[in-house]
Design an enzyme around this catalytic site. Sequence first.
Site, PDB file in Angstrom:
ATOM      1  N   ARG A  13     -24.592  59.096  31.004  1.00 47.78           N
ATOM      2  CA  ARG A  13     -23.532  59.006  29.985  1.00 47.78           C
ATOM      3  C   ARG A  13     -24.057  59.335  28.589  1.00 47.78           C
ATOM      4  NH1 ARG A  13     -19.358  54.504  32.545  1.00 47.78           N
ATOM      5  NH2 ARG A  13     -18.893  55.846  34.326  1.00 47.78           N
ATOM      6  N   ASP A  52     -46.143  53.059  38.562  1.00 48.46           N
ATOM      7  CA  ASP A  52     -47.391  53.742  38.197  1.00 48.46           C
ATOM      8  C   ASP A  52     -47.617  55.044  38.980  1.00 48.46           C
ATOM      9  OD1 ASP A  52     -47.736  52.190  40.467  1.00 48.46           O
ATOM     10  OD2 ASP A  52     -49.646  51.326  39.864  1.00 48.46           O
ATOM     11  N   ILE A  67     -40.158  46.475  40.709  1.00 48.04           N
ATOM     12  CA  ILE A  67     -40.056  45.008  40.667  1.00 48.04           C
ATOM     13  C   ILE A  67     -41.384  44.367  40.259  1.00 48.04           C
ATOM     14  CG2 ILE A  67     -38.218  44.876  42.398  1.00 48.04           C
ATOM     15  CD1 ILE A  67     -40.417  43.895  44.423  1.00 48.04           C
ATOM     16  N   ASP A  68     -42.479  45.150  40.304  1.00 49.10           N
ATOM     17  CA  ASP A  68     -43.812  44.552  40.147  1.00 49.10           C
ATOM     18  C   ASP A  68     -44.158  44.110  38.722  1.00 49.10           C
ATOM     19  OD1 ASP A  68     -44.139  45.119  42.842  1.00 49.10           O
ATOM     20  OD2 ASP A  68     -45.148  47.023  42.474  1.00 49.10           O
ATOM     21  N   GLY A 122     -40.738  25.636  40.818  1.00 48.40           N
ATOM     22  CA  GLY A 122     -41.419  24.333  40.896  1.00 48.40           C
ATOM     23  C   GLY A 122     -42.470  24.284  41.990  1.00 48.40           C
ATOM     24  N   GLU A 166     -46.043  24.179  43.960  1.00 54.52           N
ATOM     25  CA  GLU A 166     -47.196  23.294  43.722  1.00 54.52           C
ATOM     26  C   GLU A 166     -48.445  24.076  43.320  1.00 54.52           C
ATOM     27  OE1 GLU A 166     -44.759  22.407  45.837  1.00 54.52           O
ATOM     28  OE2 GLU A 166     -44.360  20.604  44.679  1.00 54.52           O
ATOM     29  N   GLU A 190     -48.878  38.956  47.183  1.00 58.26           N
ATOM     30  CA  GLU A 190     -49.361  39.808  48.300  1.00 58.26           C
ATOM     31  C   GLU A 190     -50.695  40.479  47.963  1.00 58.26           C
ATOM     32  OE1 GLU A 190     -46.860  43.186  49.204  1.00 58.26           O
ATOM     33  OE2 GLU A 190     -46.823  43.869  47.136  1.00 58.26           O
ATOM     34  N   HIS A 236     -39.255  42.810  51.710  1.00 56.96           N
ATOM     35  CA  HIS A 236     -38.377  43.758  51.013  1.00 56.96           C
ATOM     36  C   HIS A 236     -37.066  43.171  50.522  1.00 56.96           C
ATOM     37  CE1 HIS A 236     -41.297  46.533  52.688  1.00 56.96           C
ATOM     38  NE2 HIS A 236     -40.863  47.399  51.797  1.00 56.96           N
ATOM     39  N   LEU A 237     -36.727  41.974  50.943  1.00 57.13           N
ATOM     40  CA  LEU A 237     -35.462  41.424  50.411  1.00 57.13           C
ATOM     41  C   LEU A 237     -35.566  41.249  48.898  1.00 57.13           C
ATOM     42  CD1 LEU A 237     -35.116  38.092  49.693  1.00 57.13           C
ATOM     43  CD2 LEU A 237     -35.547  37.936  52.120  1.00 57.13           C
TER      44      LEU A 237
HETATM   45  O1  F6P Z   1     -43.970  48.681  44.118  1.00 57.99           O
HETATM   46  C1  F6P Z   1     -42.921  47.953  44.651  1.00 57.99           C
HETATM   47  C2  F6P Z   1     -43.300  47.358  45.973  1.00 57.99           C
HETATM   48  O2  F6P Z   1     -42.183  46.658  46.477  1.00 57.99           O
HETATM   49  C3  F6P Z   1     -44.537  46.478  45.973  1.00 57.99           C
HETATM   50  O3  F6P Z   1     -44.266  45.190  45.498  1.00 57.99           O
HETATM   51  C4  F6P Z   1     -44.940  46.532  47.414  1.00 57.99           C
HETATM   52  O4  F6P Z   1     -46.310  46.301  47.561  1.00 57.99           O
HETATM   53  C5  F6P Z   1     -44.586  47.939  47.817  1.00 57.99           C
HETATM   54  O5  F6P Z   1     -43.605  48.380  46.903  1.00 57.99           O
HETATM   55  C6  F6P Z   1     -44.064  48.105  49.213  1.00 57.99           C
HETATM   56  O6  F6P Z   1     -43.837  49.452  49.424  1.00 57.99           O
HETATM   57  P1  F6P Z   1     -43.082  50.066  50.693  1.00 57.99           P
HETATM   58  O7  F6P Z   1     -41.622  49.760  50.549  1.00 57.99           O
HETATM   59  O8  F6P Z   1     -43.362  51.523  50.616  1.00 57.99           O
HETATM   60  O9  F6P Z   1     -43.666  49.399  51.880  1.00 57.99           O
END
Ligand code: F6P
Length: 326
Positions: free
Chosen positions: A28, A106, A130-131, A189, A191, A226, A256-257
Amino acid sequence: MSKIKHIGIFTSGGDAPGMNACIRAAVRTAHHNKLKITGIYEGYDGLINAKFKTLSPIDVSGIIQSGGTILKSSRSAEFMTAEGRKKAFKNMKAKGIDALIAIGGDGTFKGAEVFQEEYGVPVVGCPGTIDNNLYGTDFTIGFDTACNTAVEAIDKIRDTATSHNRMFLVEVMGKDAGYIALHACVAGGGEAVLLPEQINDLPRLMRFLKEKSTGKIFANIIVVAEGDETGGAAEVEKLINANYSEYETKVTVLGHLQRGGSPTCKDRLLAGKLGMFAVDALMGGKTGVMVGEVHQKVQYTPLNIAGTTEKPLDPDLVRMSETLVI
Ligand code: F6P
């Protein structure tokens, strides 16, 4: 007068809630400034395979609230080759696209930087991941939504954890960064939290569990990033079980959720602002930069710096994660 007449826009890498709001804003803004804008489908693969569609303001109606990306995404192996980039440039020129907006993380920025260097293509990046692991912006598009999703999950897990006196190791995404883990743990919250940025957190967790086991207080929620050097929640569970048999443990990997769902208000506003400023940046002759927001001010950071410089975690939140536990 802007030299740019026709922008190509794409999303690449892991999708993130708010990418659509960013696309909408860029389309837009381009239209407002009488520029043509073309959607490139499936990230860099779409550039290589000429998957193009001209976008008008109406094409981006009704998408501000949707997760995912209407342009789809990919992690293109072909674009990492010189041959792939050559094809991409040829297609781009044939279509008349003279500048690009790359929404991603990145990996996306690395590709954009190489492409810009090789072919002199003006490129502006928007931080879509999301990272939250990009330097030059307080937050990335999708991070807030992912954190809210993780917190909602932690709240639910706590109900069942408490009912059964169980300890849950909740693994969250974040790649090599502990942002989601830290924010979700403090807000949920939790621990304790294990972060890739901290190498002393496992011994601290073990000391904490020792104290709790003697005091008969159950440590219910341990959040594990992770990317933590221990190798994830399942590995941490093994270590806990080997040392403390009194805890009944369960592992939940949110996976992935965390990438899906309707973007929060915060993500929509950030995405919209950065999409709008990305077009402005190209019109103003900027290239090779990511548009970010720092302390509510739009800021431009070279793509390589945005993608490779470590962004420190908020030390106050780290202290909260250590202090506000009993
Ligand atoms: O970079 C976003 C991300 O969701 C990371 O948090 C995760 O490590 C990665 O992508 C998972 O990638 P894929 O969906 O290719 O398995």
